[in-house]
Design a protein around this motif. Sequence first.
Motif, PDB file in Angstrom:
ATOM      1  N   TYR A 171      12.264 -25.261  33.918  1.00 20.19           N
ATOM      2  CA  TYR A 171      12.060 -24.479  35.134  1.00 20.19           C
ATOM      3  C   TYR A 171      13.328 -23.686  35.443  1.00 20.19           C
ATOM      4  CZ  TYR A 171      14.957 -27.911  37.643  1.00 20.19           C
ATOM      5  OH  TYR A 171      15.986 -28.708  38.048  1.00 20.19           O
ATOM      6  N   GLU A 172      13.153 -22.670  36.262  1.00 17.96           N
ATOM      7  CA  GLU A 172      14.280 -21.940  36.830  1.00 17.96           C
ATOM      8  C   GLU A 172      13.988 -21.730  38.309  1.00 17.96           C
ATOM      9  OE1 GLU A 172      17.108 -17.994  36.194  1.00 17.96           O
ATOM     10  OE2 GLU A 172      15.198 -18.146  35.125  1.00 17.96           O
ATOM     11  N   LEU A 173      14.960 -22.050  39.160  1.00 18.49           N
ATOM     12  CA  LEU A 173      14.765 -21.998  40.606  1.00 18.49           C
ATOM     13  C   LEU A 173      15.905 -21.188  41.220  1.00 18.49           C
ATOM     14  CD1 LEU A 173      13.728 -25.056  42.755  1.00 18.49           C
ATOM     15  CD2 LEU A 173      15.483 -23.506  43.570  1.00 18.49           C
ATOM     16  N   LYS A 174      15.558 -20.364  42.210  1.00 23.15           N
ATOM     17  CA  LYS A 174      16.589 -19.593  42.906  1.00 23.15           C
ATOM     18  C   LYS A 174      16.343 -19.649  44.414  1.00 23.15           C
ATOM     19  CE  LYS A 174      14.211 -15.146  42.134  1.00 23.15           C
ATOM     20  NZ  LYS A 174      14.342 -13.791  41.552  1.00 23.15           N
ATOM     21  N   VAL A 175      17.425 -19.712  45.173  1.00 17.81           N
ATOM     22  CA  VAL A 175      17.386 -19.729  46.629  1.00 17.81           C
ATOM     23  C   VAL A 175      18.184 -18.535  47.131  1.00 17.81           C
ATOM     24  CG1 VAL A 175      17.927 -21.031  48.720  1.00 17.81           C
ATOM     25  CG2 VAL A 175      17.228 -22.243  46.640  1.00 17.81           C
ATOM     26  N   LEU A 176      17.609 -17.801  48.081  1.00 14.61           N
ATOM     27  CA  LEU A 176      18.240 -16.582  48.565  1.00 14.61           C
ATOM     28  C   LEU A 176      18.422 -16.595  50.079  1.00 14.61           C
ATOM     29  CD1 LEU A 176      15.880 -15.702  46.242  1.00 14.61           C
ATOM     30  CD2 LEU A 176      17.229 -13.610  46.372  1.00 14.61           C
ATOM     31  N   THR A 214      19.472 -21.889  39.284  1.00 15.15           N
ATOM     32  CA  THR A 214      19.690 -22.958  38.310  1.00 15.15           C
ATOM     33  C   THR A 214      19.825 -22.451  36.881  1.00 15.15           C
ATOM     34  OG1 THR A 214      17.314 -23.287  37.932  1.00 15.15           O
ATOM     35  CG2 THR A 214      18.344 -24.536  39.744  1.00 15.15           C
ATOM     36  N   GLY A 215      19.294 -21.246  36.593  1.00 18.88           N
ATOM     37  CA  GLY A 215      19.136 -20.871  35.207  1.00 18.88           C
ATOM     38  C   GLY A 215      18.028 -21.707  34.585  1.00 18.88           C
ATOM     39  N   LYS A 216      17.674 -21.421  33.357  1.00 18.01           N
ATOM     40  CA  LYS A 216      16.614 -22.184  32.706  1.00 18.01           C
ATOM     41  C   LYS A 216      17.094 -23.614  32.474  1.00 18.01           C
ATOM     42  CE  LYS A 216      13.454 -22.162  28.741  1.00 18.01           C
ATOM     43  NZ  LYS A 216      13.056 -21.469  27.474  1.00 18.01           N
ATOM     44  N   TRP A 244      12.941 -19.073  48.643  1.00 19.73           N
ATOM     45  CA  TRP A 244      13.163 -19.592  47.300  1.00 19.73           C
ATOM     46  C   TRP A 244      11.944 -19.360  46.418  1.00 19.73           C
ATOM     47  CZ3 TRP A 244      10.722 -23.987  45.011  1.00 19.73           C
ATOM     48  CH2 TRP A 244       9.918 -24.745  45.859  1.00 19.73           C
ATOM     49  N   GLN A 245      12.197 -19.264  45.120  1.00 20.30           N
ATOM     50  CA  GLN A 245      11.149 -19.055  44.122  1.00 20.30           C
ATOM     51  C   GLN A 245      11.445 -19.898  42.891  1.00 20.30           C
ATOM     52  OE1 GLN A 245      11.697 -14.542  44.406  1.00 20.30           O
ATOM     53  NE2 GLN A 245       9.520 -14.683  43.851  1.00 20.30           N
ATOM     54  N   VAL A 246      10.407 -20.135  42.113  1.00 18.12           N
ATOM     55  CA  VAL A 246      10.563 -20.905  40.887  1.00 18.12           C
ATOM     56  C   VAL A 246       9.648 -20.320  39.814  1.00 18.12           C
ATOM     57  CG1 VAL A 246       8.767 -22.590  41.517  1.00 18.12           C
ATOM     58  CG2 VAL A 246      10.578 -23.262  39.922  1.00 18.12           C
ATOM     59  N   ARG A 247      10.074 -20.423  38.566  1.00 20.94           N
ATOM     60  CA  ARG A 247       9.206 -20.130  37.422  1.00 20.94           C
ATOM     61  C   ARG A 247       9.374 -21.250  36.407  1.00 20.94           C
ATOM     62  NH1 ARG A 247      11.960 -15.014  34.161  1.00 20.94           N
ATOM     63  NH2 ARG A 247      14.114 -15.820  34.091  1.00 20.94           N
ATOM     64  N   VAL A 248       8.378 -21.430  35.565  1.00 20.86           N
ATOM     65  CA  VAL A 248       8.389 -22.571  34.646  1.00 20.86           C
ATOM     66  C   VAL A 248       8.020 -22.135  33.238  1.00 20.86           C
ATOM     67  CG1 VAL A 248       7.782 -24.175  36.505  1.00 20.86           C
ATOM     68  CG2 VAL A 248       5.971 -23.156  35.102  1.00 20.86           C
ATOM     69  N   TRP A 249       8.324 -23.031  32.269  1.00 20.20           N
ATOM     70  CA  TRP A 249       7.916 -22.872  30.878  1.00 20.20           C
ATOM     71  C   TRP A 249       7.054 -24.071  30.497  1.00 20.20           C
ATOM     72  CZ3 TRP A 249      12.276 -20.982  32.895  1.00 20.20           C
ATOM     73  CH2 TRP A 249      12.701 -19.703  32.517  1.00 20.20           C
ATOM     74  N   ASP A 250       6.028 -23.835  29.683  1.00 24.32           N
ATOM     75  CA  ASP A 250       5.144 -24.935  29.287  1.00 24.32           C
ATOM     76  C   ASP A 250       5.427 -25.390  27.871  1.00 24.32           C
ATOM     77  OD1 ASP A 250       3.970 -23.114  27.547  1.00 24.32           O
ATOM     78  OD2 ASP A 250       2.136 -22.869  28.728  1.00 24.32           O
TER      79      ASP A 250
END
Length: 333
Positions: free
Chosen positions: A59-64, A73-75, A99-105
């Motif tokens: 995952y990668e998470l960012k807070v603004l 966090t970076g990947k 905040w937002q997050v994206r993930v890898w499966d």
Amino acid sequence: MKKITWLLLLLISTVSFAQLSVSRLQTENQPFPYGIDVTQPRFSWQLNSPIRNTTQTAYELKVLLDKKAVWQTGKTSSSQSVFIPYAGARLESNQLYTWQVRVWDNQGKSSAWSTPAFFKTGLLHSSDWKASWIEAGFMEDSINRPAQYFRKPFSLNKKIKSATAYITALGMYEAQLNGQRIGDAYLTPGWTSYNKRLQYQAYDVTSLLKSGDNALGVTLGNGWYRGFLAWDDHKNIYGKKEALLLQLMITFTDGSQTIIGSDDSWQSSTGPIRYSEIYNGETYDARAEKTGWASPGFNATDWVSAKKAIVTDRPIVATINEPIRKHERFKPL
């Protein structure tokens, strides 16, 4: 047969191009916590995929804050999607973070960035409280102990960007701004061990404010703090006097801020609630109603100045439980 074949091809095509996604973002188990005082909030989300046996591998998470990243966090290689603790720059009080997050499966595919989620910090440090505890400035009827009413007129001459009201009380409060009820919670600030801690609530009151004249109004009742509890005429378990602490923090579009806090410039009086107890009910005298008392322009010449209260120092913490709300009004047959 051809129709079935086309349907199968369409289904396969839909599954192939369906996107991995992330939803149900929560901060401290809440979709949009407003006024939390956790300095390292925890983030959670839900993985969505049309393909069976899909798992998260990274995952990668960012807070603004104001569109600037305060943590990214970076990947990060991890299957964890629950209670990821914040580890960025020190959070500031009374700020709205996104905040937002994206993930890898496990197929190496990545999702798009999620829809932004939000959380609003409360007052993270005791020094953030600039308001003073206040109590009624009149001699109280010690037998019936009617509800106490407080009001504060004030004026604003700048364009308002946002405003948050932080409120707690020794007793139970119901607050208004310009004659409109603040929030949808009841029995606030809620039950707690009042000798050890007090809870406060935070409310977005931006839409209730206006340029020019405004007025705050708060009604205090005994509640669990000093009301009758249990048996044998037990009362004043935690204290004998009600008190109010309110801090309205306003940010203007030019970036400046102002605070309207409870102090001895507030006015106090009684009203139509002549007796009020959690278990014994309420006596309401409609003849004593003071129409518009929580609105600007009200004639309060017969009200008296509130007094600064002496309140034993104890932690004041943001409420973490779901508030009591009104869901249905009883309709008599």
